[in-house]
Design an enzyme around this catalytic site. Structure first.
Site, PDB file in Angstrom:
ATOM      1  N   ASN A   1      -5.738  -6.475   7.320  1.00 14.20           N
ATOM      2  CA  ASN A   1      -4.536  -7.278   7.090  1.00 14.20           C
ATOM      3  C   ASN A   1      -3.488  -6.759   8.066  1.00 14.20           C
ATOM      4  OD1 ASN A   1      -2.235  -8.538   6.186  1.00 14.20           O
ATOM      5  ND2 ASN A   1      -2.110  -7.412   4.244  1.00 14.20           N
TER       6      ASN A   1
ATOM      7  N   SER B   1      -3.655   2.148   1.406  1.00 12.31           N
ATOM      8  CA  SER B   1      -3.795   3.401   2.161  1.00 12.31           C
ATOM      9  C   SER B   1      -5.249   3.809   2.399  1.00 12.31           C
ATOM     10  CB  SER B   1      -3.009   4.529   1.483  1.00 12.31           C
ATOM     11  OG  SER B   1      -1.622   4.229   1.488  1.00 12.31           O
TER      12      SER B   1
ATOM     13  N   GLY C   1       0.685   1.075   1.938  1.00  8.21           N
ATOM     14  CA  GLY C   1       1.558   1.532   3.017  1.00  8.21           C
ATOM     15  C   GLY C   1       2.264   2.852   2.731  1.00  8.21           C
TER      16      GLY C   1
ATOM     17  N   GLU D   1      -5.226  -4.050  -5.327  1.00 13.43           N
ATOM     18  CA  GLU D   1      -4.309  -3.253  -4.511  1.00 13.43           C
ATOM     19  C   GLU D   1      -3.145  -2.757  -5.362  1.00 13.43           C
ATOM     20  OE1 GLU D   1      -4.735  -4.409  -0.050  1.00 13.43           O
ATOM     21  OE2 GLU D   1      -3.194  -5.633  -0.969  1.00 13.43           O
TER      22      GLU D   1
ATOM     23  N   HIS E   1      -0.804 -11.589  -1.899  1.00  9.83           N
ATOM     24  CA  HIS E   1      -0.552 -10.184  -1.546  1.00  9.83           C
ATOM     25  C   HIS E   1       0.744  -9.735  -2.223  1.00  9.83           C
ATOM     26  CE1 HIS E   1       0.450  -6.630   0.769  1.00  9.83           C
ATOM     27  NE2 HIS E   1      -0.830  -6.562   1.091  1.00  9.83           N
TER      28      HIS E   1
ATOM     29  N   GLU F   1       3.180  -8.082  -1.223  1.00 11.09           N
ATOM     30  CA  GLU F   1       4.401  -8.271  -0.418  1.00 11.09           C
ATOM     31  C   GLU F   1       4.894  -9.707  -0.528  1.00 11.09           C
ATOM     32  OE1 GLU F   1       2.837  -6.655   3.246  1.00 11.09           O
ATOM     33  OE2 GLU F   1       2.787  -4.680   2.304  1.00 11.09           O
TER      34      GLU F   1
ATOM     35  N   LYS G   1      -0.647  -7.935   8.709  1.00  7.38           N
ATOM     36  CA  LYS G   1       0.747  -8.195   8.299  1.00  7.38           C
ATOM     37  C   LYS G   1       1.523  -8.762   9.500  1.00  7.38           C
ATOM     38  CE  LYS G   1       0.108  -4.720   4.826  1.00  7.38           C
ATOM     39  NZ  LYS G   1       0.671  -3.755   3.900  1.00  7.38           N
TER      40      LYS G   1
HETATM   41  P1  PGA Z   1      -2.222  -0.321   3.754  1.00  8.62           P
HETATM   42  O1  PGA Z   1      -2.028  -1.842   3.302  1.00  8.62           O
HETATM   43  O2  PGA Z   1      -3.681  -0.133   4.088  1.00  8.62           O
HETATM   44  O3  PGA Z   1      -1.325  -0.147   4.960  1.00  8.62           O
HETATM   45  O4  PGA Z   1      -1.808   0.525   2.589  1.00  8.62           O
HETATM   46  C1  PGA Z   1      -2.998  -2.489   2.515  1.00  8.62           C
HETATM   47  C2  PGA Z   1      -2.598  -3.924   2.271  1.00  8.62           C
HETATM   48  O5  PGA Z   1      -1.392  -4.195   2.116  1.00  8.62           O
HETATM   49  O6  PGA Z   1      -3.452  -4.834   2.229  1.00  8.62           O
END
Ligand code: PGA
Length: 253
Positions: free
Chosen positions: A9, A212, A172, A166, A94, A96, A11
């Site tokens: 992903n 992460s 993140g 998640e 997601h 976010e 982003k």
């Molecule tokens: P990350 O993000 O691996 O940077 O923690 C995962 C995601 O948001 O799908």
């Protein structure tokens, strides 16, 4: 036998040029065959990525879509526009997007249905906040999200969905869930799908962990029987690190 999935992903990262450089570098090495590899990129890079990924087995995905067929939805992109350019996956719900763009379980459900109707594979995300985890409400929250996301979907449709667990506090932050905890929640999600449909359907749905994930912790997640792969943000941006994640996926049994 569920085929493992490693999905990146990106982003809001990478211009078209940067995306193409990534793909060229990734394709210059060997990629294992027994893993479904997906890159979910920003809209402007999608057409170039689809073309550059041809023959590689790498699937290209969007990070969102709109549920309507078409219409007065300024700034939005429809499922038909995505399939028209060869996109095959779409991340839906997601955290976010839930946090910053007002997505709800209802919009997630509508988007998932539209994606499936158009032959796109939805990568449907669920997960609890830190507060919910501290209140020991993880399973309750995740169950509710799953029930509402899958509402009205038939068995054959659900089998095509990829679910991603998640935990919001792990995204993140560099603070991943333990593999055991993630395995337990994903096992619970599988039992929830079995309750809603049946065990055979639940056994076919791919379920990923995200939050992460890095080359140095992915093997622990993949060692969990219930975890079929990973949805990866930060560590998917570098081709070498992404290659290591795919290689780990190829070793899953
Ligand atoms: P990350 O993000 O691996 O940077 O923690 C995962 C995601 O948001 O799908």
């Amino acid at each position: 036998m569920r085929i493992p999935v490693i999905a990146g992903n990106w982003k809001m990262h990478k211009t078209v040029d940067e995306a193409l450089t990534f793909l060229k570098t990734l394709r210059s090495g060997n990629l294992p065959g027994k893993v479904e590899t997906v890159i979910c990129a920003p809209y402007p890079a999608l057409p170039a990525l689809v073309e550059a990924a041809e023959g590689s087995g790498i699937g290209i995905g969007a990070q969102n879509l709109h549920w309507a067929e078409e219409g007065a939805y300024t700034g939005e992109v429809s499922a038909r526009m995505l399939t028209d350019i060869g996109v095959r996956y779409a991340i839906i719900g997601h955290s976010e997007r839930r946090a910053y763009f007002a997505e709800t379980d209802e919009t997630v459900n509508r988007k998932g249905k539209t994606a499936l109707q158009h032959g796109l594979v939805p990568i449907l995300c669920v997960g609890e906040s830190l507060e919910e985890r501290e209140q020991e409400r993880t399973k309750q929250v995740v169950r509710e999200q799953i029930v509402r996301a899958l509402e009205g979907l038939g068995s054959e449709e659900v089998k095509r969905v990829i679910l991603a667990y998640e935990p919001i506090w792990a995204i993140g932050t560099g603070r991943a869930s333990t593999a055991e905890d993630a395995g337990e929640v994903i096992g619970f999600i599988r039992r929830t799908v079995a309750d809603l449909y049946d065990q055979q359907v639940a056994n076919e749905v791919r379920m990923l962990y995200g939050g992460s994930v890095k080359p140095d912790n992915i093997e622990a997640f993949l060692a969990e029987a219930e975890i079929d792969g990973a949805l990866v943000g930060g560590a998917s941006l570098d081709p070498e690190s992404f290659r290591q994640l795919i290689a780990a996926g190829g070793k899953k049994r």
